[in-house]
Motif scaffolding. Structure first.
Motif, PDB file in Angstrom:
ATOM      1  N   MET A   1       0.839  -1.191   0.000  1.00 15.45           N
ATOM      2  CA  MET A   1       0.000   0.000   0.000  1.00 15.45           C
ATOM      3  C   MET A   1       0.880   1.249   0.000  1.00 15.45           C
ATOM      4  SD  MET A   1      -3.190  -0.903   0.008  1.00 15.45           S
ATOM      5  CE  MET A   1      -4.042   0.527   0.665  1.00 15.45           C
ATOM      6  N   PRO A   2       0.520   2.261  -0.804  1.00 16.09           N
ATOM      7  CA  PRO A   2       1.309   3.494  -0.776  1.00 16.09           C
ATOM      8  C   PRO A   2       1.182   4.193   0.568  1.00 16.09           C
ATOM      9  CG  PRO A   2      -0.699   3.786  -2.055  1.00 16.09           C
ATOM     10  CD  PRO A   2      -0.614   2.322  -1.741  1.00 16.09           C
ATOM     11  N   SER A   3       2.217   4.889   0.964  1.00 17.85           N
ATOM     12  CA  SER A   3       2.239   5.616   2.223  1.00 17.85           C
ATOM     13  C   SER A   3       2.270   7.108   1.950  1.00 17.85           C
ATOM     14  CB  SER A   3       3.461   5.197   3.047  1.00 17.85           C
ATOM     15  OG  SER A   3       3.690   6.117   4.106  1.00 17.85           O
ATOM     16  N   ILE A   4       1.725   7.879   2.892  1.00 24.43           N
ATOM     17  CA  ILE A   4       1.788   9.331   2.750  1.00 24.43           C
ATOM     18  C   ILE A   4       3.231   9.809   2.831  1.00 24.43           C
ATOM     19  CG2 ILE A   4       1.554   9.951   5.191  1.00 24.43           C
ATOM     20  CD1 ILE A   4      -0.259  11.584   2.192  1.00 24.43           C
ATOM     21  N   HIS A   5       4.114   8.985   3.355  1.00 29.38           N
ATOM     22  CA  HIS A   5       5.527   9.343   3.478  1.00 29.38           C
ATOM     23  C   HIS A   5       6.371   8.772   2.337  1.00 29.38           C
ATOM     24  CE1 HIS A   5       4.693   9.852   8.040  1.00 29.38           C
ATOM     25  NE2 HIS A   5       4.479  10.970   7.382  1.00 29.38           N
ATOM     26  N   ASP A   6       5.727   8.284   1.277  1.00 28.17           N
ATOM     27  CA  ASP A   6       6.445   7.853   0.077  1.00 28.17           C
ATOM     28  C   ASP A   6       6.547   9.024  -0.898  1.00 28.17           C
ATOM     29  OD1 ASP A   6       6.660   5.293   1.055  1.00 28.17           O
ATOM     30  OD2 ASP A   6       4.930   4.529  -0.066  1.00 28.17           O
ATOM     31  N   PHE A   7       7.735   9.257  -1.403  1.00 26.02           N
ATOM     32  CA  PHE A   7       7.908  10.348  -2.364  1.00 26.02           C
ATOM     33  C   PHE A   7       6.999  10.136  -3.571  1.00 26.02           C
ATOM     34  CE2 PHE A   7       9.970  12.555  -5.889  1.00 26.02           C
ATOM     35  CZ  PHE A   7      10.206  13.801  -5.319  1.00 26.02           C
ATOM     36  N   GLU A   8       6.802   8.873  -3.971  1.00 27.54           N
ATOM     37  CA  GLU A   8       5.993   8.581  -5.153  1.00 27.54           C
ATOM     38  C   GLU A   8       4.548   9.058  -4.980  1.00 27.54           C
ATOM     39  OE1 GLU A   8       7.974   6.479  -3.595  1.00 27.54           O
ATOM     40  OE2 GLU A   8       9.589   6.302  -5.092  1.00 27.54           O
ATOM     41  N   THR A   9       4.058   9.045  -3.747  1.00 27.04           N
ATOM     42  CA  THR A   9       2.690   9.521  -3.492  1.00 27.04           C
ATOM     43  C   THR A   9       2.543  10.982  -3.894  1.00 27.04           C
ATOM     44  OG1 THR A   9       2.394   7.961  -1.658  1.00 27.04           O
ATOM     45  CG2 THR A   9       0.975   9.912  -1.665  1.00 27.04           C
ATOM     46  N   ILE A 449       8.680  15.424   8.398  1.00 26.41           N
ATOM     47  CA  ILE A 449       9.357  14.336   7.688  1.00 26.41           C
ATOM     48  C   ILE A 449       9.948  14.923   6.417  1.00 26.41           C
ATOM     49  CG2 ILE A 449       9.059  12.131   6.495  1.00 26.41           C
ATOM     50  CD1 ILE A 449       8.727  11.837   9.451  1.00 26.41           C
ATOM     51  N   ILE A 450      11.214  14.651   6.164  1.00 22.72           N
ATOM     52  CA  ILE A 450      11.891  15.167   4.975  1.00 22.72           C
ATOM     53  C   ILE A 450      12.092  14.020   3.980  1.00 22.72           C
ATOM     54  CG2 ILE A 450      13.935  16.329   4.067  1.00 22.72           C
ATOM     55  CD1 ILE A 450      14.329  17.558   6.830  1.00 22.72           C
ATOM     56  N   LEU A 451      11.571  14.229   2.775  1.00 20.40           N
ATOM     57  CA  LEU A 451      11.743  13.247   1.709  1.00 20.40           C
ATOM     58  C   LEU A 451      12.543  13.880   0.573  1.00 20.40           C
ATOM     59  CD1 LEU A 451       8.051  11.914   1.452  1.00 20.40           C
ATOM     60  CD2 LEU A 451       9.905  11.031   2.882  1.00 20.40           C
ATOM     61  N   GLU A 452      13.386  13.113  -0.041  1.00 20.52           N
ATOM     62  CA  GLU A 452      14.154  13.601  -1.181  1.00 20.52           C
ATOM     63  C   GLU A 452      13.882  12.701  -2.384  1.00 20.52           C
ATOM     64  OE1 GLU A 452      18.225  14.516  -0.633  1.00 20.52           O
ATOM     65  OE2 GLU A 452      17.956  15.246   1.434  1.00 20.52           O
ATOM     66  N   GLY A 453      13.782  13.323  -3.528  1.00 19.68           N
ATOM     67  CA  GLY A 453      13.512  12.571  -4.752  1.00 19.68           C
ATOM     68  C   GLY A 453      13.891  13.369  -5.975  1.00 19.68           C
ATOM     69  N   HIS A 454      13.594  12.828  -7.137  1.00 19.04           N
ATOM     70  CA  HIS A 454      13.964  13.492  -8.386  1.00 19.04           C
ATOM     71  C   HIS A 454      12.784  13.405  -9.358  1.00 19.04           C
ATOM     72  CE1 HIS A 454      16.533  15.021 -11.548  1.00 19.04           C
ATOM     73  NE2 HIS A 454      17.523  15.140 -10.671  1.00 19.04           N
TER      74      HIS A 454
END
Length: 459
Positions: A1-9, A449-454
């Protein structure tokens, strides 16, 4: 299940915001910020205008709607109501996303990602919401009250109505914890106001509405006390209870003696008033406006009067020529703090000001002053606030809060506080400031919460 803390979300939201804010994101320190929740969302983007002559429709903002719904779905799966965010997105697509989970001690902001009021004392409410009715010795029913006339008139006008049983009336009294007034019992013995009883009899429903409004069934009657009229701290702290000596209705937020039994069709509640003002009658009929937080207007001296003569034009008491208990100092209202100062002052609001910064010396020691709000930059010396020992709510700009925090001078009498933010201020320093204030009362902090992505290069 996707999480609110997933960058992909968050990728679809971030791509949409990058496309709509490319210039500001490319500037030094550029960022985007917003809030998404089940009660609504706020995203920094320009929406396409509909063709002339047509209102904005869902299809006009379909891209925005789709990405928001994705986040809302993940929030629902997590059992969360809302979340705020900020993001820095470089021209190459490198992204740093800060997710700000709400604290149970922080009310939502209004239309922006900044924190709302900070509730420093758990379950606290402003003074007007703690106020109970004043006793009115000698209050009595109005001469217009006539139980026989009321019942006879109701049965003539709605002859086929189905009345409530004594058991149903007793059950409503047990649920409410108070006996129903005699006039209200007469009303419900004639009609119990259930939809299934009307059998598509729209004419009867319309006659009831013309007499009484949208009558509640017995199981929907409620006590219109202060908790039934909730209001965010930031606005509630600016209210005051005022009941002039000639008022028919007490200027309360709510009362254990206000029994709401109907609606005017526009969201204003109609109630029987068992705790009248100095010039009122026990059992008078009042209307509570959905656009106001305190008080009610008198619309009939009794339920008999309401049925026989219809609603009056909101009679009330006359405000005497006394200094206001809620005072506003700004370029359009009072021109000095001294002009606002008097022993009964409860709320002082300092707004937009073009002169020299103002001193609070003239309101020091006032016995009832409980709320102070000051537009950023209007105070000559923020440390004067430390001398206002009765404050329960304080709203200041970030710089003024910084002065108080650094000096250890935040008033410990506070039950709630707010940070007044104007202009394009980055939310993260404001959140850090809010957490400093919350920590003084050992209240739950806003978590980050800090998320990093591209995201890849822009198209």
């Amino acid at each position: 299940m996707p999480s609110i803390h997933d960058f992909e979300t968050w990728e679809p939201v971030l791509r949409l915001l990058r496309a709509g804010n490319a210039e500001s994101l490319a500037a030094r320190g550029g960022y985007v910020a917003g809030r998404i929740g089940h009660g609504g969302w706020s995203l920094p983007m320009q929406r396409r205008l509909p063709p002339p002559g047509r209102a904005l429709q869902v299809e006009d903002m379909q891209d925005e709607f789709a990405v928001v719904q994705r986040v809302l779905g993940v929030l629902a799966d997590a059992g969360a109501h809302a979340i705020s965010f900020t993001a820095e997105i470089s021209p190459t697509g490198r992204t740093v996303l800060h997710l700000l989970s709400p604290s149970p001690a922080v009310e939502p902001g209004i239309g922006n990602p900044h924190p709302g009021s900070l509730v420093l004392v758990e379950d606290s409410v402003p003074e007007p919401w703690r106020r109970l009715p004043d006793p009115v010795p000698g209050a009595a029913p109005a001469p217009s009250m006539d139980l026989a006339l009321l019942e006879r008139t109701l049965r003539e006008r709605i002859p086929d109505a189905v009345g409530a049983t004594e058991e149903e009336i007793a059950a409503a009294e047990a649920r409410l914890g108070v006996p129903l007034p005699d006039e209200l019992k007469v009303l419900y013995r004639v009609t119990r106001a259930r939809w299934e009883d009307q059998r598509d009899d729209h004419e009867t429903a319309e006659r009831v509405f013309q007499m009484i409004g949208e009558l509640f069934p017995l199981d929907e009657l409620y006590i219109a006390d202060a908790p039934s009229r909730p209001c965010p701290w930031r606005f509630a702290a600016m209210e005051a209870v005022v009941t002039p000596p000639d008022a028919a209705v007490q200027g309360l937020v709510g009362s254990p003696g206000w029994i709401a039994f109907s609606d005017n069709g526009g969201g204003d509640r109609i109630a029987v008033d068992l705790t009248p003002g100095p010039r009122g009658h026990t059992g008078q009929i009042i209307m509570l406006s959905h656009e106001e937080n305190t008080g009610a207007s008198l619309i009939a001296d009794s339920l008999t009067d309401l049925v026989m003569n219809g609603r009056s034009q909101g009679r009330g008491g006359r405000h005497r020529d006394e200094p206001p208990v809620v005072a506003r100092v700004n370029i359009r209202s009072l021109t000095s703090v001294q002009a606002a100062a008097h022993a009964g002052l409860e709320v002082l609001s300092i707004g937009v000001w073009e002169g020299e910064p103002l001193s609070l010396a003239s309101v020091t020691g006032l016995p009832r002053l409980r709320t102070l709000t000051a537009y950023p930059g209007t105070l000559a010396d923020p440390l004067e606030i430390a001398k206002l020992t009765g404050l329960e709510f304080l709203e200041l700009g970030p710089e003024e809060w910084r002065v108080l925090l650094d000096a250890g001078a935040v008033p410990r009498s506070l039950s709630a506080a707010a940070i007044e933010v104007h202009g394009n201020r980055h939310p993260l320093p404001i959140v850090a400031l809010a957490n400093e204030i919350l920590a003084l009362w050992d209240r739950p902090l806003i978590t980050q919460i800090i998320l990093e992505g591209h995201l890849g290069p822009a198209a």
